[in-house]
Write an enzyme that holds these catalytic residues in place. Structure first.
Site, PDB file in Angstrom:
ATOM      1  N   ILE A  19     -20.722  -1.814   1.653  1.00  0.00           N
ATOM      2  CA  ILE A  19     -19.259  -1.768   1.787  1.00  0.00           C
ATOM      3  C   ILE A  19     -18.807  -2.835   2.784  1.00  0.00           C
ATOM      4  O   ILE A  19     -17.818  -3.536   2.561  1.00  0.00           O
ATOM      5  CB  ILE A  19     -18.775  -0.367   2.240  1.00  0.00           C
ATOM      6  CG1 ILE A  19     -19.188   0.700   1.210  1.00  0.00           C
ATOM      7  CG2 ILE A  19     -17.249  -0.363   2.412  1.00  0.00           C
ATOM      8  CD1 ILE A  19     -18.792   2.130   1.576  1.00  0.00           C
ATOM      9  N   ASP A  38     -24.828  -6.560  12.719  1.00  0.00           N
ATOM     10  CA  ASP A  38     -25.623  -5.776  11.763  1.00  0.00           C
ATOM     11  C   ASP A  38     -27.089  -5.910  12.154  1.00  0.00           C
ATOM     12  O   ASP A  38     -27.550  -7.011  12.461  1.00  0.00           O
ATOM     13  CB  ASP A  38     -25.391  -6.318  10.336  1.00  0.00           C
ATOM     14  CG  ASP A  38     -25.741  -5.290   9.282  1.00  0.00           C
ATOM     15  OD1 ASP A  38     -26.897  -4.814   9.282  1.00  0.00           O
ATOM     16  OD2 ASP A  38     -24.877  -4.961   8.453  1.00  0.00           O
ATOM     17  N   LEU A  81     -18.624   0.300  10.488  1.00  0.00           N
ATOM     18  CA  LEU A  81     -19.313   0.766   9.282  1.00  0.00           C
ATOM     19  C   LEU A  81     -20.819   0.890   9.480  1.00  0.00           C
ATOM     20  O   LEU A  81     -21.520   1.312   8.566  1.00  0.00           O
ATOM     21  CB  LEU A  81     -19.032  -0.195   8.103  1.00  0.00           C
ATOM     22  CG  LEU A  81     -17.734   0.056   7.329  1.00  0.00           C
ATOM     23  CD1 LEU A  81     -16.522  -0.302   8.151  1.00  0.00           C
ATOM     24  CD2 LEU A  81     -17.709  -0.721   6.024  1.00  0.00           C
ATOM     25  N   TYR A 154     -27.270  14.670   8.768  1.00  0.00           N
ATOM     26  CA  TYR A 154     -26.411  13.519   8.442  1.00  0.00           C
ATOM     27  C   TYR A 154     -24.947  13.940   8.479  1.00  0.00           C
ATOM     28  O   TYR A 154     -24.117  13.314   9.151  1.00  0.00           O
ATOM     29  CB  TYR A 154     -26.807  12.984   7.064  1.00  0.00           C
ATOM     30  CG  TYR A 154     -25.947  11.860   6.565  1.00  0.00           C
ATOM     31  CD1 TYR A 154     -25.692  10.747   7.355  1.00  0.00           C
ATOM     32  CD2 TYR A 154     -25.402  11.888   5.282  1.00  0.00           C
ATOM     33  CE1 TYR A 154     -24.903   9.707   6.890  1.00  0.00           C
ATOM     34  CE2 TYR A 154     -24.623  10.861   4.801  1.00  0.00           C
ATOM     35  CZ  TYR A 154     -24.370   9.769   5.610  1.00  0.00           C
ATOM     36  OH  TYR A 154     -23.586   8.749   5.147  1.00  0.00           O
ATOM     37  N   LYS A 158     -22.129  12.664  11.275  1.00  0.00           N
ATOM     38  CA  LYS A 158     -20.870  11.996  10.937  1.00  0.00           C
ATOM     39  C   LYS A 158     -19.669  12.848  11.353  1.00  0.00           C
ATOM     40  O   LYS A 158     -18.615  12.322  11.704  1.00  0.00           O
ATOM     41  CB  LYS A 158     -20.815  11.665   9.442  1.00  0.00           C
ATOM     42  CG  LYS A 158     -21.838  10.632   8.978  1.00  0.00           C
ATOM     43  CD  LYS A 158     -21.816   9.326   9.766  1.00  0.00           C
ATOM     44  CE  LYS A 158     -20.576   8.491   9.545  1.00  0.00           C
ATOM     45  NZ  LYS A 158     -20.682   7.164  10.232  1.00  0.00           N
TER      46      LYS A 158
END
Ligand code: UDP
Length: 332
Positions: A19, A38, A81, A154, A158
């Site tokens: 994304i 990244d 992200l 997970y 989040k």
């Protein structure tokens, strides 16, 4: 530095990911200069090959090590992200998932807050857990399983990111928008970490069986990443979105068995479709979601968001990309 001087500088963490790289492309096309951070754990540098090098600064490294080297007041916006994603990764590397998703987000929010930089935090529909009440609306209860099941780590990690983002908004006035992505698909997505559509496309192209986990009756709603990145750059520019959680996706459900048939038909493949147990697929039993469908009324009311790319087109584009490159990851 005056705010106007930094109007074109945007930080995208995880910008070499699936994304993230589409978002970077979109922002560059709108005239922005992007700093990408990244660690290339699941992203690939080649995802950014199409971008003019003068439009981005690419920094390879773990966010927590890179942020101290950056000046927050250089940035007009941040898109966070960078995250550990994919059911396979979640099941195989639970410590990494929790550490990456919680600690790095905490560091990122401290960084953003130091110069009050408006921030989009990427979250996931996984936070809704196994709720049977569909569609999923942003204020619905989250229904998670026990801590003995790694999958829920997970969702929980989040959800903590979301709590953190909203806490920074409430306590510090940091402009934060949480985007809860539903199943996002499209070019550059790889199947290594478990995502179903690239796995099906790769299998169909190789003449190998498409492996449907469980009965295949479970449903998902898929949205093309190119539609998703139409709306992301607008999130921080709508005052009613600030301090809010938004579902980002399309609300057209398809069962995984139907998806397998669609891939075979669209690609004219002769591959068989086989069902296998979750235990055989992941090496252990996992709890899967039976249905996952977003309530998109909030994002539609704020942004007139209408995904346009049909799933058949996404399948064709994934296949033609794989036909033209050998660097697309492999099934694991
Ligand atoms: N799935 C499948 N075959 C695969 C990979 C995934 O049948 O090769 C199933 C998976 O069990 C789930 C659905 O496809 O029911 C979507 O999986 P994905 O990991 O893409 O997304 P998520 O589970 O996070 O919605």
């Amino acid at each position: 530095m005056a705010r106007s001087d930094r109007s074109r500088n945007i930080l995208v963490t995880g910008g070499a990911g699936f994304i993230g790289s589409h978002l970077v492309e979109k922002l560059v096309s709108q005239g922005a200069h992007i700093t990408v951070v990244d660690d290339l754990s699941t992203g690939r540098r080649s995802n950014l090959d199409a971008i003019d090098p003068s439009d981005i600064d690419f920094i390879e490294g773990e966010l927590s090590l890179v942020l101290p080297e950056l000046q927050a007041d250089r940035f007009s916006e941040i898109y966070h992200l960078a995250a550990a994603v994919g059911v396979r990764l979640v099941v195989d590397q639970p410590v990494r998932v929790i550490e990456t998703n919680v600690l790095e987000t905490l560091g990122l929010l401290r960084f953003a807050s130091s110069a009050n930089v408006p921030t989009v935090l990427a979250s996931t529909s996984e936070v809704y857990g196994k709720s049977l009440q569909v569609p999923f609306s942003e204020n619905d209860d989250l229904v998670l399983g026990p801590t003995t099941e790694p999958r829920w780590a997970y969702a929980c990690s989040k959800a903590i990111d979301e709590f953190l983002g909203l806490a920074w908004y409430r306590d510090q006035g940091l402009p934060v928008v949480i985007s809860r992505f539903f199943n996002t698909v499209g070019p550059r997505q790889i199947g290594v970490w478990g995502m179903v559509l690239p796995r099906f496309v790769e299998a169909a192209m190789a003449g190998e069986p498409l492996l449907v986990y469980g009965t295949g009756e479970q449903t998902r709603c898929f949205c093309d990443v190119r539609d998703v990145v139409e709306v992301l750059p607008r999130l921080l520019h709508q005052p009613d979105a600030i301090g809010n959680v938004l579902n980002v996706g399309r609300d057209i459900p398809i069962s995984i068995m139907q998806l397998a048939h669609m891939v075979i038909e669209v690609l004219g493949s002769t591959s068989p479709i086989e069902t296998i147990s979750y235990e055989a697929a992941y090496g252990r039993q996992i709890e899967d979601m039976i249905q996952r469908r977003p309530d998109v009324s909030k994002i539609q009311s704020l942004f007139d968001f209408k995904p346009l790319i049909p799933l058949e087109q996404t399948i064709r584009d994934l296949a033609s990309e794989r036909g033209s490159s050998s660097d697309n990851g492999a099934l694991s």
